[in-house]
Design an enzyme around this catalytic site. Structure first.
Site, mmCIF file in Angstrom:
data_model
loop_
_atom_site.group_PDB
_atom_site.id
_atom_site.type_symbol
_atom_site.label_atom_id
_atom_site.label_comp_id
_atom_site.label_asym_id
_atom_site.label_seq_id
_atom_site.Cartn_x
_atom_site.Cartn_y
_atom_site.Cartn_z
ATOM 1 N N ASP A 45 -22.678 60.221 71.307
ATOM 2 C CA ASP A 45 -23.587 59.207 71.076
ATOM 3 C C ASP A 45 -23.765 58.146 72.339
ATOM 4 O OD1 ASP A 45 -21.396 57.574 70.247
ATOM 5 O OD2 ASP A 45 -22.435 57.094 68.411
ATOM 6 N N SER A 46 -22.572 58.263 73.064
ATOM 7 C CA SER A 46 -22.521 57.448 74.376
ATOM 8 C C SER A 46 -23.653 57.748 75.434
ATOM 9 C CB SER A 46 -21.297 57.693 75.093
ATOM 10 O OG SER A 46 -21.078 59.368 75.244
ATOM 11 N N ASP A 84 -21.642 64.192 68.307
ATOM 12 C CA ASP A 84 -21.576 62.734 67.368
ATOM 13 C C ASP A 84 -22.633 62.587 66.218
ATOM 14 O OD1 ASP A 84 -19.066 61.521 68.154
ATOM 15 O OD2 ASP A 84 -20.423 60.493 69.725
ATOM 16 N N LYS A 114 -18.514 64.905 64.680
ATOM 17 C CA LYS A 114 -17.747 63.424 64.961
ATOM 18 C C LYS A 114 -18.338 62.337 64.124
ATOM 19 C CE LYS A 114 -16.556 61.600 68.926
ATOM 20 N NZ LYS A 114 -16.810 60.169 68.804
ATOM 21 N N GLU A 116 -17.024 58.170 63.223
ATOM 22 C CA GLU A 116 -16.234 57.086 63.436
ATOM 23 C C GLU A 116 -15.670 56.182 62.180
ATOM 24 O OE1 GLU A 116 -17.680 54.384 66.345
ATOM 25 O OE2 GLU A 116 -18.372 55.933 67.770
ATOM 26 N N GLU A 183 -9.035 56.229 70.559
ATOM 27 C CA GLU A 183 -9.607 55.656 71.774
ATOM 28 C C GLU A 183 -9.187 54.010 72.152
ATOM 29 O OE1 GLU A 183 -14.109 54.195 73.647
ATOM 30 O OE2 GLU A 183 -13.944 55.597 71.863
#
Length: 274
Positions: A45-46, A84, A114, A116, A183
């Site tokens: 999602d970056s 993501d 993925k 978070e 991270e």
């Protein structure tokens, strides 16, 4: 050609064969990574920041992520495609989280998703993983929590914070996570977490002791000249602005296109045109 799988990545951890992961957001980037032999392609999602120009990752939607995931999946023949799940697509009802995860597998043709977070998202991890959708967890600097974190900075630098990260790592593994991205953590803390888990850890700014590493494609190639955190190593320096400046100059002075980049025809009949 056999595609990488969660099982094969677990085997790599057991053999101490480091796992390689890079982001890709389009067909040609994914094709290059796949043909180079990358283990995992992350549709991060970056892309909200790197491709779409947002100031953070919070604005990208499931539908937008699916467009990029589809492009990457079309290119990948051997790499595992990991996508993501964006902000608020898995934080509420576990059934809604499963529904969104299923879209990445069915529509996006991803091989895993993925999420978070730690203990607070374990119910979603459990729900998704029980549906035979591999889940990768993400701890440490979690960009979707930027409004809580306040800044993009190293996490786990005191005992309480480090203990919480270790507890969260164990919790997501118990909930069914197949892999864990760490991270921006101190190297020794990332090592402690890696040694405490059976699933592979993938580091980004978390030192060399993780089971693998991930970087953003644009950072690795130096495409984004304005962004270079400490943990990024540039393996090339593709400066788009300089290339465009050279193109503008050559068009202006007439040196492009030269005969090498042009097409010819027979002058005999050209002269008969009227």
């Amino acid at each position: 050609m056999i595609r990488k799988s969660i099982s094969s990545l677990l085997e790599q951890k057991a053999k101490n064969d480091k796992i390689t992961m890079l982001t890709a957001y389009d067909y040609h980037a994914a094709k290059a990574l796949d043909e180079a032999g990358i283990d995992v392609i992350l549709v991060g999602d970056s892309l909200a920041m790197v491709v779409l120009g947002h100031e953070d990752t919070l604005s990208v939607s499931v539908d937008e992520m699916l467009v990029f995931t589809k492009a990457v999946s079309r290119a990948s023949k051997s790499a595992l495609v990991l996508s993501d799940m964006p902000f608020m697509s898995y934080h509420g009802c576990e059934n809604e989280a499963l529904k969104n995860a299923a879209r990445f597998i069915q529509e996006g043709r991803a091989n895993a998703v993925k999420l978070e977070g730690g203990e607070e998202i374990c119910k979603s991890i459990e729900k998704i993983s029980k549906a035979n959708i591999p889940v990768v967890a993400h701890l440490g600097l979690t960009p979707q929590a930027i409004n809580t974190l306040g800044a993009y900075k190293v996490q786990g630098r005191n005992q309480d914070a480090a203990q919480k990260l270790l507890n969260d790592a164990r919790a997501v593994e118990s909930a069914g996570a197949s892999m864990l991205v760490l991270e921006c953590l101190p190297t020794k803390l990332a090592l402690k977490i890696t040694q405490s888990l059976n699933i592979p850890t993938i580091g980004i700014g978390a030192g060399k002791y993780c089971d693998g590493q991930v970087l953003v494609y644009h950072d690795l190639l130096g495409i984004n000249q304005d962004f270079k955190p400490k943990f990024v190593k540039r393996y090339a320096n593709f400066n788009p602005k300089e290339a465009v400046k050279k193109y503008i100059k050559e068009v202006k002075d007439g040196s492009f296109p030269s005969a090498e980049f042009s097409f010819d025809l027979d002058d005999e009949w050209l002269d008969r045109l009227y």
